[in-house]
Design a protein around this motif. Structure first.
Motif, short mmCIF file in Angstrom:
data_model
loop_
_atom_site.label_atom_id
_atom_site.label_comp_id
_atom_site.label_asym_id
_atom_site.label_seq_id
_atom_site.Cartn_x
_atom_site.Cartn_y
_atom_site.Cartn_z
N UNK A 197 -34.15 70.90 -15.37
CA UNK A 197 -32.78 70.80 -14.87
C UNK A 197 -31.89 71.94 -15.33
N UNK A 198 -32.33 72.69 -16.35
CA UNK A 198 -31.50 73.80 -16.84
C UNK A 198 -31.88 75.11 -16.18
N UNK A 199 -32.80 75.09 -15.22
CA UNK A 199 -33.41 76.33 -14.74
C UNK A 199 -33.16 76.50 -13.24
N UNK A 200 -32.66 77.66 -12.89
CA UNK A 200 -32.36 77.92 -11.49
C UNK A 200 -33.63 78.05 -10.66
N UNK A 201 -34.67 78.64 -11.25
CA UNK A 201 -35.93 78.80 -10.50
C UNK A 201 -36.44 77.43 -10.03
N UNK A 202 -36.30 76.44 -10.91
CA UNK A 202 -36.78 75.10 -10.58
C UNK A 202 -36.15 74.55 -9.31
N UNK A 203 -34.93 74.98 -9.01
CA UNK A 203 -34.26 74.43 -7.82
C UNK A 203 -34.84 74.99 -6.53
N UNK A 204 -35.60 76.08 -6.60
CA UNK A 204 -36.20 76.62 -5.37
C UNK A 204 -37.47 75.88 -4.98
N UNK A 205 -38.06 75.14 -5.92
CA UNK A 205 -39.38 74.55 -5.66
C UNK A 205 -40.44 75.64 -5.73
#
Ligand code: SF4
Length: 349
Positions: free
Chosen positions: A120-128
């Motif tokens: 949840x703290x990582x922008x990369x994670x939001x891209x899938x």
């Protein structure tokens, strides 16, 4: 055009020897080619002047040597440089060169386009997760950064979970370690994982590398919130895998701990952290959360960081406070990509 040919940068030294023996060539040819590609940065067989013309022609019919140029470079006041690469299929990944003391530099590289783990703290994670990087796409980040100056250390801490792309990451490590190529010793390369336990064990069995674990919480309740991977591999399992990870004498496992205001930065957390790491040769990196657009999480109060670090140091733990370098250039992983993709729609594949 080049798809039916073998990209030599995808081949480990063993695979290169095998490829060449398929052409009836001796092992020393692999050493010559590794030197041309990785020590001299050559991408055309024509330049390999110690190979016969016939051999060069044969190679160019069956193989090619990929290369990557950054599409965008951002420089920060503290000397950090962030590179964004566009891959053959239009996807993008990034690397960050971080200056260290006395002209040394560390390169932080990516192992996947996007990431499936959704921290949840990582922008990369939001891209899938878009896809895994090929070994060549991993080592080409190093080749490109080296054109701007030497790289002393490499960390797999950019986009992606390296252990989620285990085969290609191990191949990339073998290429980075090749004596006649870059010749990085395993002590100069660090792989950071969010805690994929079975793959951690497999990594330890197959290859030497410094291990960093992105920990960020001291209870399953908080870690489940921050890092969904914790629901599959909770802290007890993760710590057991750390205890069993093979370490060379004097080698330690690094535990990355991103401090988030009001979430994981209390003295109770510091106390639990000491317990969790008991019996592990550990080094803790405390990193203040880098606030970014679209995230409700906040950085820690400086006093909370100091108190946390002091608690660990007083208990004889190695605890280092890391400034987030490159504050002014989108330092958290994925931010440069995020910004670029908001500016321009992704190219059609
Ligand atoms: S922190 Fe690492 S593992 Fe977690 S989502 Fe980001 S890239 Fe993936």
């Amino acid at each position: 055009m080049t798809n039916h040919k073998t990209d030599l940068k995808n081949l480990t030294p063993d695979a290169l020897r095998e490829f060449l023996s398929g052409l009836g060539k001796e092992d020393f040819r692999a050493r010559q080619i590794l030197r041309w590609i990785y020590q001299r940065g050559v991408t055309s067989f024509d330049e390999m002047t110690d190979l016969s013309k016939d051999f060069r022609r044969e190679l160019s019919e069956r193989a090619w040597i990929s290369s990557m140029q950054p599409e965008l470079t951002e420089a920060s006041g503290d000397g950090t440089r962030k590179y964004l690469f566009r891959l053959e299929d239009g996807q993008t990944v990034e690397s960050v060169r971080i200056p260290m003391e006395s002209e040394r530099a560390t390169l932080c590289i990516s192992s996947q386009v996007g990431c499936a783990l959704g921290c949840s703290f990582c922008l990369t994670g939001t891209f899938g997760l878009m896809r895994n990087l090929e070994p060549a796409e991993i080592v080409n980040q190093v080749c490109a950064a080296m054109r701007e100056g030497p790289i002393n250390n490499i960390v797999f801490m950019g986009m992606g979970e390296p252990l989620h792309n285990l085969e290609n990451v191990i191949a990339a490590l073998e290429i980075l370690y090749a004596r006649d190529g870059f010749d990085y010793g395993p002590r100069r390369v660090t792989l950071s994982t969010a805690g994929l336990v079975p793959e951690m064990r497999e990594l330890g069995r197959r290859i030497r590398v410094n291990l960093a674990v992105s920990l960020n919480a001291t209870s399953d309740a908080v870690r489940n919130q921050l890092m969904p991977v914790n629901r599959r591999f909770p802290l007890a399992e993760l710590m057991a895998a750390c205890r069993e990870f093979p370490l060379a004498p004097r080698q330690r496992i690094t535990f990355e701990y991103i401090m988030i205001g009001g979430v994981n930065d209390s003295i109770a957390d510091a106390r639990r952290l000491v317990k969790l790491l008991h019996g592990i040769r550990a080094k803790v990196n405390l990193i203040p959360f880098n606030e970014h657009e679209g995230s409700a999480l906040r950085g820690p109060a400086p006093e909370a960081m100091t108190a946390f670090q002091t608690y660990l140091l007083d208990r004889d733990m190695v605890a280092i406070r890391r400034a987030s370098k490159g504050q002014d250039i989108s330092a958290a992983c994925g931010q440069l990509k995020g910004r670029l993709e908001r500016q321009q729609p992704a190219l059609p594949a």
